[in-house]
Design a protein around this motif. Sequence first.
Motif, PDB file in Angstrom:
ATOM      1  N   SER A   1      -5.821  -2.222   6.322  1.00 55.11           N
ATOM      2  CA  SER A   1      -4.942  -1.359   5.524  1.00 55.11           C
ATOM      3  C   SER A   1      -4.088  -0.381   6.349  1.00 55.11           C
TER       4      SER A   1
ATOM      5  N   GLY B   1      -8.502  -0.891   9.304  1.00 51.95           N
ATOM      6  CA  GLY B   1      -8.288  -0.210   8.012  1.00 51.95           C
ATOM      7  C   GLY B   1      -8.875  -1.003   6.870  1.00 51.95           C
TER       8      GLY B   1
ATOM      9  N   GLY C   1      -7.910   5.537  -2.188  1.00 56.43           N
ATOM     10  CA  GLY C   1      -8.081   4.933  -0.863  1.00 56.43           C
ATOM     11  C   GLY C   1      -9.448   5.238  -0.269  1.00 56.43           C
TER      12      GLY C   1
ATOM     13  N   GLY D   1      -7.460   1.000   1.314  1.00 61.61           N
ATOM     14  CA  GLY D   1      -6.065   1.158   0.933  1.00 61.61           C
ATOM     15  C   GLY D   1      -5.880   1.163  -0.571  1.00 61.61           C
TER      16      GLY D   1
ATOM     17  N   LEU E   1       0.824  -1.205   0.000  1.00 60.38           N
ATOM     18  CA  LEU E   1       0.000   0.000   0.000  1.00 60.38           C
ATOM     19  C   LEU E   1       0.859   1.255   0.000  1.00 60.38           C
TER      20      LEU E   1
ATOM     21  N   THR F   1      -3.542   4.760   2.929  1.00 63.86           N
ATOM     22  CA  THR F   1      -4.787   4.243   3.497  1.00 63.86           C
ATOM     23  C   THR F   1      -5.590   5.404   4.045  1.00 63.86           C
TER      24      THR F   1
END
Length: 362
Positions: free
Chosen positions: A136, A77, A161, A80, A46, A49
Amino acid sequence: MANNSNNDIPKTCKAGVVVNEGPDFKLAVEDVPVPEPGPDDVLIKLNATGICYSDIHYMLNDLPIPPMSTFGVKSPGHEGAGVVVKIGSNVKNWKVGDRAGIKPAYDACFNCELCWTGKETYCDDSPQIGLQYPGSYQQYLLSPARYTQRIPEGVDDFSAGPIMCSGSTIYCSLKESGLKPGDWAVFPGAGGGVGHMGVQLAKAMGMRVVGVDGGDDKKDLCMKLGCEAFVDFTKVKDVAEEVVKICDGKGAHGVFVTATSAAAYSSAPMMCRIGGRIMCVGLPPAGTAFAGADPLLMVGKNLHVIGTKVGSLYDTTKALEFAARGQLKPIYEVFPLAKMPEAVDKLRSGKVAGRLVVDFDS
């Protein structure tokens, strides 16, 4: 290029990890092992995020669901954006270097009526990332190849994101509302992470948009993004009455409650015209709010109360297409990875216009 040279992939990566899950939680940035993809997975690195209030719910443990710790998950999370760096042995439809996103639903069975009709986020086999699987806030993470989101050209990672959750969620709600071009769409919480994307999408779909929120910052944002009118609940005594006045004196065709307060939910039926729709999007802590009204009002005004969850793979693709055409631009503030805990605290305190995004590379 079926596989990445393993030399490029580190053994550990940084992650925002919840400490002391519950009402006094803290977030800490720690090193965690980089996972190995299974045969049907992709490993994504990633770049960004988004930080969503659902993450705060998971860390506070204030929803009527098992806590993250039940599943051994420490990083929430679910919005992402990054690139595929390694693929599982069975994966044919992704290659290393493809841009990829993570959305709230981790996977689905693709073998039931819900999955076949584009409602796969309600499937019994649709777990949540950042709750049942590491989310994420962790830089390198796994995603089932069949449910990984493609990110189109022209949408950068900081925009992509937040669209994975907020943009997709409100697109789904707008779609399910059945509102038409020229209809009045009202957004309580219009300046928030979900609301400000709803304002843009509703405008792009030809609706007439009214923002409801508190403070001049939120007002400026909402008017800039396409609201025809704004009602400030810190200044107006009867918000619903003011909304009805704006909407031809009859009320809104749809009220999209993206705020999480009891007040936002209780005032929504009063904002609606005959046949109006109350779209439930924001998640208040369990038992703190009620959607709907006295049955006499519901009957007298032919009101509909509709709840929509996060968007499907299709909804997310559509929301990203609006972004690629320049009709959806998430407003965000970027925090470096080391300041992820500060970003979480800021969102928890409710002092955010738009979305907070963490940059893993800064």
